[in-house]
Design a protein around this motif. Structure first.
Motif, mmCIF file in Angstrom:
data_model
loop_
_atom_site.group_PDB
_atom_site.id
_atom_site.type_symbol
_atom_site.label_atom_id
_atom_site.label_comp_id
_atom_site.label_asym_id
_atom_site.label_seq_id
_atom_site.Cartn_x
_atom_site.Cartn_y
_atom_site.Cartn_z
ATOM 1 N N ALA A 102 48.446 28.871 42.558
ATOM 2 C CA ALA A 102 49.110 29.846 41.696
ATOM 3 C C ALA A 102 48.142 30.966 41.339
ATOM 4 C CB ALA A 102 49.613 29.144 40.437
ATOM 5 N N ASN A 103 46.901 30.590 40.997
ATOM 6 C CA ASN A 103 45.896 31.600 40.673
ATOM 7 C C ASN A 103 45.680 32.582 41.814
ATOM 8 O OD1 ASN A 103 44.687 31.488 38.054
ATOM 9 N ND2 ASN A 103 44.078 29.395 38.555
ATOM 10 N N LEU A 104 45.520 32.031 43.023
ATOM 11 C CA LEU A 104 45.239 32.903 44.173
ATOM 12 C C LEU A 104 46.344 33.946 44.329
ATOM 13 C CD1 LEU A 104 43.638 33.640 46.729
ATOM 14 C CD2 LEU A 104 45.071 32.054 47.980
ATOM 15 N N LEU A 105 47.591 33.495 44.299
ATOM 16 C CA LEU A 105 48.674 34.463 44.516
ATOM 17 C C LEU A 105 48.803 35.445 43.360
ATOM 18 C CD1 LEU A 105 51.868 33.362 46.331
ATOM 19 C CD2 LEU A 105 49.831 34.494 47.117
ATOM 20 N N LEU A 106 48.625 34.954 42.122
ATOM 21 C CA LEU A 106 48.730 35.857 40.969
ATOM 22 C C LEU A 106 47.684 36.965 41.059
ATOM 23 C CD1 LEU A 106 49.388 33.353 38.054
ATOM 24 C CD2 LEU A 106 50.853 35.247 38.732
ATOM 25 N N PHE A 107 46.425 36.570 41.276
ATOM 26 C CA PHE A 107 45.368 37.577 41.275
ATOM 27 C C PHE A 107 45.414 38.441 42.542
ATOM 28 C CE2 PHE A 107 43.565 34.772 38.010
ATOM 29 C CZ PHE A 107 43.310 35.723 37.035
ATOM 30 N N ALA A 108 45.743 37.818 43.688
ATOM 31 C CA ALA A 108 45.832 38.609 44.918
ATOM 32 C C ALA A 108 46.953 39.646 44.792
ATOM 33 C CB ALA A 108 46.086 37.705 46.122
ATOM 34 N N ASP A 109 48.070 39.224 44.206
ATOM 35 C CA ASP A 109 49.196 40.155 44.075
ATOM 36 C C ASP A 109 48.885 41.266 43.074
ATOM 37 O OD1 ASP A 109 51.870 41.129 44.366
ATOM 38 O OD2 ASP A 109 52.272 40.279 42.396
ATOM 39 N N THR A 110 48.252 40.909 41.964
ATOM 40 C CA THR A 110 47.910 41.937 40.979
ATOM 41 C C THR A 110 46.888 42.909 41.557
ATOM 42 O OG1 THR A 110 48.245 40.246 39.303
ATOM 43 C CG2 THR A 110 47.241 42.300 38.581
ATOM 44 N N GLY A 111 45.874 42.354 42.231
ATOM 45 C CA GLY A 111 44.853 43.220 42.830
ATOM 46 C C GLY A 111 45.434 44.124 43.901
ATOM 47 N N ALA A 112 46.406 43.585 44.661
ATOM 48 C CA ALA A 112 46.965 44.345 45.786
ATOM 49 C C ALA A 112 47.692 45.599 45.324
ATOM 50 C CB ALA A 112 47.924 43.463 46.580
#
Lengths: 345, 335
Positions: free
Chosen positions: B292-302
């Motif tokens: 969940a962390n990976l997708l949350l931060f990857a999506d926000t950063g993207a």
């Protein structure tokens, strides 16, 4: 894949040699037939005989434009693409010593796609389209070099090389997607069709673009055939017989990458041809590269010609990319291949 | 081989920290982006909704997006961990083994033949595609006397991925309808999804995750090898069947909501194993949180990579995943 090595070491006999010649002649006739038939099919059907007449200059004028300006260059492109992919795959399988390798599964075609798509989206306005093959080939070279370097750890193991290649292929497709989404929207459909592999809309300029690479690649691969035969015996034996293993392996990899890159520049990623053609060739003429290369080349050409003909007619009036057909044929083929590989062990 | 966090206390602390990080990630996903959102407005959007643009963005875009990223990340990571235990192949994951692209293919076919108006159809098509791909790769990879060797099953997965993705573009080109929409979806993204899709598959995701956590002990048995597991009283066939169903439900649901997102299923299990070790009772919850962390931060950063445009999160995870894949491949023993 020990049986693979043993096969390659087999001593040829005279009768086998004659059989090989017959097979190659048969393939050549099949290729001509496939060319004539697939030139005839499409939105306007022309019989193979009329195609032949037109090619000889004694046909009807109405056929002439369709055949000479539209169909023939597209068919020639298909022949060249099939040849390039098949020979590229045959060489790659020889170097990696793994019969399951092919330029599209290990990311070489993917690297070419990244470079070619970025060129199509951003370079076309400022540079001549003739630079496209050079870009595609550079992309292919970069991904092949990455694969080789990253797989190196006290030598290159086939397993590691394949795994890393598959990873690179995935990365390449992600980058291509970014390029597509960030580029002009109206070109997305064309680019998707291109990425799946298609000879749709190719013309004489594509033939002229591809011909030098294939024309150069085929004789070069014939020159390397002896060394490729030796690799099947393993590095130690090959060195023992006086082959400069490292040098020729490097040259052969370069040739394989160049051919795959050139094909991808014109047609995009036509999947599975580089895998299928050498295998069918090996079944027909055996593993020795002197005959395997011409046989694979013709099988590859026939595969792409027939796939393109199916792709044009199956969902008429909509055309689908030939790559969809080669995948649909190639995946079941691959399944059978895995089955054989595990049974022979 | 027991991870950095050795004692149960440390492992529990790690889980708590990962959960806290996930809450931060949720907050970042809601507040950061092209339009900055004040935390106060986010609360008001639910407590005192006034129909303003900001409140609409929060309720229809930001919050669904954050929740979807959480659910999809957790699902893919746990599915990857289970697949790795199932095949005892460190490269197993829903994206490399063709399960994501199988689900995507089924979805595109269904959308071409009928329409995707009904969300239930979306979910079932996705599950069916995931199941089909899983069965095909499993059957292909285990053909022959020597069983499921890593190279065979990996090549089978890659061939199935190639097959499904080119069939997918074939269907798209023949059909031609809503082309650019589907294209964006095929890359894998959590943007512009409605909450309805998530709510539809949420029971399956939650149920599968709970079932996975509950059977973590049995998964441990299985990863010792079939014979040992049977000797210790494990019913291996039953465990395997349950694991396969869970993997298909998790991967299928993820594709139904977000499209095929690559590499989460391979990156997170390896990271989690490095932290809490190979015991699945710790590993699976850790995978869910870190995924969940990976997708949350990857999506926000993207959101900040391409100015004015959305970079799909599937692309970001693919680029993060490559170094991992290479490291894992290099660690494999020389054949």
């Amino acid at each position: 894949m020990s049986s693979y090595n043993k096969q390659a070491a087999g001593v040829p006999s005279l009768s086998r040699g004659r059989r090989r010649f017959a097979v190659i002649a048969g393939l050549f006739l099949l290729l001509i037939a496939a060319f004539l038939v697939s030139t005839g099919v499409g939105s306007m059907y022309i019989s193979p005989l009329d195609v032949l007449k037109t090619l000889l200059g004694i046909g009807q004028d109405t056929h002439e434009v369709v055949i000479l300006q539209l169909r023939v260059p597209r068919m020639l492109t298909a022949v060249l693409v099939g040849t390039a992919l098949a020979v590229s795959g045959a060489i790659l399988q020889g170097i990696i010593r793994n019969p399951l390798a092919s330029p599209d599964l290990v990311g070489i075609t993917g690297g070419a796609s990244v470079a070619a798509v970025s060129f199509l989206l951003y370079g076309v306005g400022t540079m001549s389209i003739h630079w496209l093959p050079l870009f595609a080939i550079s992309g292919a070279v970069i991904s092949a070099a990455l694969m080789y370097v990253l797989a190196w750890k006290d030598g290159v193991s086939p397993l590691r090389m394949v795994l890393i290649g598959i990873g690179l292929a995935t990365a390449a497709s992600a980058i291509t997607s970014v390029l597509l989404i960030s580029g002009p929207v109206q070109q997305a459909a064309r680019a998707l069709s291109w990425m799946t592999g298609s000879v749709y809309g190719t013309g004489w300029k594509d033939v002229r673009m591809l011909l030098p690479w294939v024309g150069l690649g085929l004789p070069l691969s014939a020159l390397l055939a002896r060394h490729l035969n030796l690799y099947a015996l393993g590095d130690e034996l090959a060195t023992g017989t006086g082959s400069r293993v490292q040098l020729y392996r490097f040259l052969a990899l370069g040739l394989s990458v160049m051919l795959a890159g050139a094909a991808a520049a014109v047609s995009g990623a036509v999947a599975f041809v580089g895998l299928m053609a050498p295998h069918l060739g090996r079944q027909l003429v055996g593993p020795r590269y002197g005959t395997l290369i011409p046989a694979s080349a013709m099988i590859g050409a026939i595969l792409v010609l027939v796939s393109d003909a199916i792709a044009r007619t199956a969902f008429h009036p909509v055309e689908i990319p030939a790559g969809v057909i080669t995948s649909a044929i190639g995946a079941p083929f691959f399944i059978i291949l895995l089955f054989w590989a595990s049974r022979r062990r | 081989m027991s991870g950095y966090l050795r004692t149960p206390k440390l492992k529990a602390l790690g889980l708590v920290l990962a959960a806290v990080l996930m809450l931060l990630g949720l907050a970042a996903s809601v507040f950061l982006g092209f339009a900055r959102i004040h935390p106060r407005d986010a609360l008001d959007a639910y407590l005192a909704f006034n129909g303003s643009n900001e409140h609409l963005i929060i309720r229809t875009a930001r919050v669904p997006r954050a929740l979807i990223a959480t659910a999809v990340g957790a699902s893919l990571a746990v599915a990857g961990a289970l697949m790795q235990a199932f095949t005892r192949n460190p490269l197993a994951s829903p994206s490399l083994f063709g399960i994501n692209s199988g689900a995507a293919f089924a979805l595109v076919v269904v959308s071409a033949l009928w329409s995707l108006d009904s969300l239930t159809t979306v979910a079932w098509a996705s599950y069916a595609g995931a199941a089909l791909a899983a069965v095909m790769v499993y059957a292909l990879g285990s053909i022959g006397r020597d069983g499921m060797t890593p190279i065979k099953v990996t090549l089978a997965g890659s061939a199935m991925t190639a097959l499904f993705s080119s069939l997918t573009s074939g269907v798209l080109l023949v059909n031609g309808r809503s082309f650019d929409q589907v294209l964006g979806w095929l890359v894998g993204s959590v943007a512009n999804r409605t909450l309805d899709t998530l709510l539809l598959v949420l029971p399956y995701i939650a149920g599968s995750l709970l079932a996975a956590f509950a059977m973590a002990g049995s998964v441990n048995l299985l990863s010792m090898g079939d014979e040992v597991a049977r000797g210790l009283g494990g019913r291996t066939a039953l465990i395997r069947a349950a694991m396969a169903v869970i993997v298909v439900l998790l991967a299928g649901a993820s594709v139904a909501i977000a499209g095929p997102i690559a590499f989460v299923g391979i990156v997170i299990p390896h990271l989690s194993r490095a932290l809490v070790g190979p015991d699945h009772r710790w590993l699976l919850p850790m995978c869910a949180l870190l995924g969940a962390n990976l997708l949350l931060f990857a999506d926000t950063g993207a959101r900040f990579i391409l100015p004015g445009k959305e970079t799909p999160v599937g692309v970001v995870t693919a680029l993060i995943g490559i170094p991992f894949l290479i490291a894992v491949a290099r660690r494999q023993k020389h054949e």
